[in-house]
Scaffold this active site. Structure first.
Site, PDB file in Angstrom:
ATOM      1  N   SER A   1       0.833  -1.197   0.000  1.00 16.16           N
ATOM      2  CA  SER A   1       0.000   0.000   0.000  1.00 16.16           C
ATOM      3  C   SER A   1       0.871   1.252   0.000  1.00 16.16           C
ATOM      4  CB  SER A   1      -0.958  -0.069   1.191  1.00 16.16           C
ATOM      5  OG  SER A   1      -1.920   0.947   1.132  1.00 16.16           O
TER       6      SER A   1
ATOM      7  N   HIS B 255      -2.852  -1.298  -4.491  1.00 16.07           N
ATOM      8  CA  HIS B 255      -4.308  -1.308  -4.535  1.00 16.07           C
ATOM      9  C   HIS B 255      -4.788   0.134  -4.536  1.00 16.07           C
ATOM     10  CE1 HIS B 255      -4.733  -0.115  -0.324  1.00 16.07           C
ATOM     11  NE2 HIS B 255      -3.788  -0.987  -0.045  1.00 16.07           N
TER      12      HIS B 255
END
Length: 191
Positions: free
Chosen positions: A123, A146
Protein backbone atom coordinates in the site's frame (compact mmCIF):
# COMPACT_ATOMS: atom_id res chain seq x y z
CA UNK A 1 15.23 -11.12 25.86
CA UNK A 2 13.58 -11.15 29.25
CA UNK A 3 14.74 -7.84 30.70
CA UNK A 4 12.75 -4.71 30.02
CA UNK A 5 14.29 -1.79 28.18
CA UNK A 6 14.35 1.75 29.41
CA UNK A 7 13.16 4.48 27.04
CA UNK A 8 15.82 6.72 25.57
CA UNK A 9 15.70 10.48 25.56
CA UNK A 10 15.45 12.14 22.17
CA UNK A 11 19.02 13.44 22.53
CA UNK A 12 20.39 9.90 22.85
CA UNK A 13 18.68 8.47 19.77
CA UNK A 14 21.12 7.47 17.06
CA UNK A 15 24.20 9.19 18.43
CA UNK A 16 26.40 6.27 19.47
CA UNK A 17 28.78 3.79 17.86
CA UNK A 18 27.29 0.45 16.93
CA UNK A 19 29.59 -1.42 19.37
CA UNK A 20 28.50 0.32 22.55
CA UNK A 21 25.95 -0.84 25.09
CA UNK A 22 23.99 2.39 24.53
CA UNK A 23 23.84 1.70 20.79
CA UNK A 24 22.33 -1.71 21.52
CA UNK A 25 19.77 -0.04 23.77
CA UNK A 26 19.05 2.43 20.96
CA UNK A 27 18.27 -0.41 18.56
CA UNK A 28 15.90 -1.95 21.13
CA UNK A 29 14.17 1.37 21.81
CA UNK A 30 13.96 2.99 18.37
CA UNK A 31 14.79 0.36 15.75
CA UNK A 32 17.65 2.49 14.45
CA UNK A 33 21.42 2.50 14.67
CA UNK A 34 24.53 4.08 13.25
CA UNK A 35 26.98 1.85 11.40
CA UNK A 36 30.51 3.21 11.11
CA UNK A 37 32.91 1.64 8.65
CA UNK A 38 35.92 2.90 6.70
CA UNK A 39 35.44 6.44 7.95
CA UNK A 40 31.79 6.65 6.88
CA UNK A 41 28.68 6.76 9.08
CA UNK A 42 25.42 5.28 7.84
CA UNK A 43 22.23 5.74 9.81
CA UNK A 44 20.03 2.63 9.63
CA UNK A 45 16.30 3.24 10.17
CA UNK A 46 13.53 0.66 10.29
CA UNK A 47 10.15 1.45 8.76
CA UNK A 48 7.98 -1.38 10.04
CA UNK A 49 4.40 -2.26 10.82
CA UNK A 50 1.69 0.26 10.09
CA UNK A 51 2.50 3.83 9.08
CA UNK A 52 0.76 5.78 11.80
CA UNK A 53 -0.48 9.23 10.91
CA UNK A 54 -3.43 11.27 12.06
CA UNK A 55 -5.10 8.36 13.85
CA UNK A 56 -3.48 6.22 16.55
CA UNK A 57 -3.15 2.52 15.83
CA UNK A 58 -4.19 -0.05 18.41
CA UNK A 59 -1.92 -0.73 21.38
CA UNK A 60 -0.82 -4.12 20.01
CA UNK A 61 0.06 -2.79 16.55
CA UNK A 62 3.66 -2.22 15.51
CA UNK A 63 3.89 1.24 13.98
CA UNK A 64 6.20 3.76 12.42
CA UNK A 65 5.03 7.17 13.58
CA UNK A 66 5.33 10.02 11.12
CA UNK A 67 5.63 12.60 13.91
CA UNK A 68 8.86 10.82 14.90
CA UNK A 69 10.12 10.22 11.36
CA UNK A 70 9.77 13.77 10.02
CA UNK A 71 12.03 15.47 12.60
CA UNK A 72 14.44 12.53 12.49
CA UNK A 73 14.81 12.88 8.71
CA UNK A 74 15.39 16.63 9.06
CA UNK A 75 18.03 15.97 11.75
CA UNK A 76 19.78 13.37 9.57
CA UNK A 77 19.82 15.70 6.59
CA UNK A 78 21.40 18.49 8.65
CA UNK A 79 23.89 16.25 10.48
CA UNK A 80 27.53 16.53 9.46
CA UNK A 81 28.20 13.21 11.24
CA UNK A 82 25.94 11.11 8.97
CA UNK A 83 27.09 10.27 5.44
CA UNK A 84 24.05 8.28 4.27
CA UNK A 85 20.83 6.62 5.35
CA UNK A 86 19.67 3.01 4.91
CA UNK A 87 15.94 2.31 5.30
CA UNK A 88 14.85 -1.24 6.15
CA UNK A 89 11.19 -1.70 5.15
CA UNK A 90 8.63 -4.26 6.24
CA UNK A 91 5.35 -2.39 6.34
CA UNK A 92 1.70 -3.25 5.77
CA UNK A 93 0.96 0.34 4.75
CA UNK A 94 -1.16 2.75 6.72
CA UNK A 95 -1.96 6.46 6.65
CA UNK A 96 -1.53 7.65 3.04
CA UNK A 97 -0.78 11.29 3.80
CA UNK A 98 1.73 10.38 6.54
CA UNK A 99 3.45 7.84 4.28
CA UNK A 100 3.68 10.33 1.42
CA UNK A 101 5.10 12.97 3.78
CA UNK A 102 7.84 10.57 4.90
CA UNK A 103 8.51 9.49 1.30
CA UNK A 104 8.75 13.10 0.08
CA UNK A 105 11.29 13.96 2.78
CA UNK A 106 13.39 10.90 1.98
CA UNK A 107 13.24 11.66 -1.76
CA UNK A 108 14.37 15.23 -1.08
CA UNK A 109 17.41 14.30 0.98
CA UNK A 110 20.76 15.32 -0.47
CA UNK A 111 22.60 12.54 1.37
CA UNK A 112 22.77 9.11 -0.26
CA UNK A 113 19.69 7.05 0.63
CA UNK A 114 18.99 3.35 0.11
CA UNK A 115 15.82 1.37 0.80
CA UNK A 116 15.61 -2.39 1.11
CA UNK A 117 12.23 -4.13 1.20
CA UNK A 118 12.39 -7.10 3.57
CA UNK A 119 9.18 -9.05 4.00
CA UNK A 120 6.80 -6.57 2.43
CA UNK A 121 6.09 -2.96 1.57
CA UNK A 122 2.38 -2.82 0.88
CA UNK A 123 0.00 0.00 0.00
CA UNK A 124 1.61 3.30 1.07
CA UNK A 125 4.76 1.25 1.58
CA UNK A 126 5.22 1.25 -2.21
CA UNK A 127 6.09 4.99 -2.33
CA UNK A 128 8.35 4.42 0.68
CA UNK A 129 10.09 1.60 -1.16
CA UNK A 130 10.88 3.71 -4.23
CA UNK A 131 11.63 7.08 -2.63
CA UNK A 132 15.30 6.46 -1.84
CA UNK A 133 18.03 7.19 -4.32
CA UNK A 134 18.59 3.43 -4.67
CA UNK A 135 15.88 0.86 -3.94
CA UNK A 136 16.14 -2.89 -3.54
CA UNK A 137 13.76 -5.74 -2.76
CA UNK A 138 14.89 -9.15 -1.54
CA UNK A 139 13.64 -12.14 -3.59
CA UNK A 140 11.20 -13.30 -0.88
CA UNK A 141 9.63 -9.87 -0.28
CA UNK A 142 6.33 -8.67 -1.74
CA UNK A 143 4.73 -5.37 -2.59
CA UNK A 144 0.98 -4.93 -3.00
CA UNK A 145 -0.66 -2.15 -5.00
CA UNK A 146 -4.31 -1.31 -4.54
CA UNK A 147 -6.53 1.74 -4.95
CA UNK A 148 -6.57 4.21 -2.06
CA UNK A 149 -9.28 3.27 0.39
CA UNK A 150 -10.55 4.43 3.74
CA UNK A 151 -11.99 2.72 6.75
CA UNK A 152 -14.70 3.96 9.04
CA UNK A 153 -17.66 6.11 8.12
CA UNK A 154 -17.48 7.91 4.78
CA UNK A 155 -19.93 10.60 3.78
CA UNK A 156 -21.19 9.82 0.29
CA UNK A 157 -20.60 13.19 -1.31
CA UNK A 158 -18.80 14.31 -4.47
CA UNK A 159 -16.09 15.90 -2.30
CA UNK A 160 -15.31 12.54 -0.69
CA UNK A 161 -14.96 10.85 -4.07
CA UNK A 162 -12.83 13.73 -5.39
CA UNK A 163 -10.57 13.52 -2.32
CA UNK A 164 -9.95 9.80 -2.87
CA UNK A 165 -9.24 10.36 -6.58
CA UNK A 166 -6.80 13.17 -5.80
CA UNK A 167 -5.05 11.07 -3.14
CA UNK A 168 -4.75 8.16 -5.61
CA UNK A 169 -3.27 10.49 -8.22
CA UNK A 170 -0.71 11.80 -5.71
CA UNK A 171 0.41 8.23 -4.96
CA UNK A 172 0.57 7.30 -8.67
CA UNK A 173 2.50 10.46 -9.57
CA UNK A 174 5.02 9.90 -6.78
CA UNK A 175 5.64 6.21 -7.52
CA UNK A 176 5.99 6.84 -11.26
CA UNK A 177 8.36 9.77 -10.72
CA UNK A 178 10.64 7.72 -8.48
CA UNK A 179 10.48 4.28 -10.06
CA UNK A 180 10.45 4.82 -13.81
CA UNK A 181 7.06 3.08 -14.03
CA UNK A 182 4.67 4.60 -16.56
CA UNK A 183 1.35 5.91 -15.25
CA UNK A 184 -0.68 3.64 -17.55
CA UNK A 185 1.23 0.57 -16.34
CA UNK A 186 0.60 1.55 -12.73
CA UNK A 187 -3.15 1.83 -13.32
CA UNK A 188 -3.16 -1.55 -15.13
CA UNK A 189 -1.65 -3.14 -12.01
CA UNK A 190 -4.49 -1.71 -9.94
CA UNK A 191 -7.14 -3.49 -12.05
Amino acid sequence: MTESTKPMTSGEAGENDSGSEQATQNILDTGSSIVRSNGASVFVESIVGQIEGHTLAGPNTKTTKYEHMLPLLAKLEASEDIDGVLFLLNTVGGDVEAGLAIAELIAGMTKPTVSIVLGGSHSIGVPLAVCARRSFIVPTATMTLHPVRVSGMVINAPQSVDYLKQMQERVVRFVCAHSGLQKEAFYRMLE
